[in-house]
Design an enzyme around this catalytic site. Sequence first.
Site, short mmCIF file in Angstrom:
data_model
loop_
_atom_site.label_atom_id
_atom_site.label_comp_id
_atom_site.label_asym_id
_atom_site.label_seq_id
_atom_site.Cartn_x
_atom_site.Cartn_y
_atom_site.Cartn_z
N SER A 104 0.82 -1.21 0.00
CA SER A 104 0.00 0.00 0.00
C SER A 104 0.85 1.26 0.00
O SER A 104 1.60 1.52 -0.93
CB SER A 104 -0.96 -0.03 1.20
OG SER A 104 -1.95 0.94 1.10
N ASP A 158 -2.31 6.33 -3.53
CA ASP A 158 -1.17 5.68 -2.89
C ASP A 158 -0.68 4.54 -3.79
O ASP A 158 -1.15 4.39 -4.92
CB ASP A 158 -1.52 5.18 -1.48
CG ASP A 158 -2.48 4.01 -1.50
OD1 ASP A 158 -3.20 3.85 -2.49
OD2 ASP A 158 -2.53 3.26 -0.50
N ASP A 207 -1.03 1.36 -4.13
CA ASP A 207 -1.92 0.38 -4.74
C ASP A 207 -3.27 0.98 -5.10
O ASP A 207 -4.19 0.26 -5.48
CB ASP A 207 -2.08 -0.85 -3.85
CG ASP A 207 -2.84 -0.55 -2.56
OD1 ASP A 207 -2.83 0.61 -2.11
OD2 ASP A 207 -3.44 -1.49 -2.00
N ASP A 264 -5.77 2.26 -3.49
CA ASP A 264 -7.02 2.04 -2.75
C ASP A 264 -7.33 3.19 -1.80
O ASP A 264 -8.31 3.14 -1.06
CB ASP A 264 -7.00 0.70 -2.01
CG ASP A 264 -5.99 0.65 -0.87
OD1 ASP A 264 -5.15 1.56 -0.76
OD2 ASP A 264 -6.02 -0.34 -0.09
#
Length: 450
Positions: free
Chosen positions: A102, A243, A245, A247
């Site tokens: 992440s 960010d 990834d 999400d």
Amino acid sequence: MKRRYFGTDGIRGQSNIFPMTPDLAMRVGIAVGTIFRRGNHRHRVVIGKDTRLSGYMLENAMVAGFTAAGVDAFVLGPIPTPAVAMLTRSLRCDIGVMISASHNPYEDNGIKLFGPDGYKLSDDIEMQIEDLMEKDLHTQLAKSDDIGRAKRIDGVHDRYIEHAKRTLPRDVTLQGLRVAIDCANGAAYKVAPAVLWELGADVVTIGNEPNGININLNCGSTSPVALQKKVDEVRADIGIALDGDADRVIIVDENGTMVDGDQLMAVIAETWAENQQLRGNGIVATVMSNLGLERFLEGKGMGLARTKVGDRYVVEHMRQHNFNVGGEQSGHIVLSDYGTTGDGLVAALQILAAVKRTGKTVSEVCRRFEPVPQLLRNVRISGGKPLEDLQVQQAIADAEAELAKSGRLVIRPSGTEPLIRVMAEGDDRAQIERIVNELIGTISGVRTAA
């Protein structure tokens, strides 16, 4: 039973150091493949990743594990986490995997798991996986003629792009808006700018040149300074920071001011309530969301349900109580009408829709409430359980009594790092700072057995 591998968002750690090693990744693949190998059909897993250097290593290890368990592996390459959740369902797979840490630096990596319905796994299933990983996995291996196959899947970016575009209301286009987007040199570096451009925006992109080690490095939602500068430089109407990834999302308004997830949830909740789209007469957020958000919603006749930290717990509460808006202050925004997990780009599109429909600036649209002064500090720990110390517990009780109804105190161990997070909020900033500093001192001064 204590969890050995899983934290608040899957398994995470420094690459090539336990537990984030190829050996463990392969064991995860075998264990998960075994648990989700149900029925007589060919079992399938989709495996996505972000742009970290270690993604190659872990991707191949997980492919080996799943195929050894008799599961066919569809390898997606770099793609956002919400796309993996979506593709798990649309490709009728038994399991979905996202290899990502992440917002963490490139040295870290992680494994996020999704069930066939596209939702993150429950605590119970994660415990089943851990139990199986501790056993002799040789007994779980598929027979020679049942070994799974692996192949890379083309066109998955296009699938997600079309999915994201369809979440924008039909009567809205982004024509006339100059949008600066920071992709954090991460998983959305191709798809996010494409979505915005295809919807009509004038797009200025940064953080779209990943090299394996620059993900989240001085860019993205955890470091929006570069985006703030770019918004000012190109006179953008809005800045969008994802960010690693994709999400989570942070917005930067036309003045360069950062807008966090609490304000974004307030915008979406009020807009959806006006359009009679909001379910649950409120939203779901974590204990970390600002008290100002709670007061704002109450003033609008809506409620705020709080969960423990982790978007997985937010989603669980949303599903149990029929909410369709939830998220975290950090920018995880979950809109269950459109997806099963946090989606930074889809959330940003809802903000853009509100801007276009009202004809107002982003700063006018996104300042729904005045945040209550809030202070969060971390205490790094090397072992032991300082929160079980009587002196610490007494200090916490005294702080809670002092705040009473004028504020809140949240103290919790991090689920992803060896930290204890101390957060306090209230109307008196000086009081909040003093309380947090005193608690930090007490926790730091306690010696506990490792």
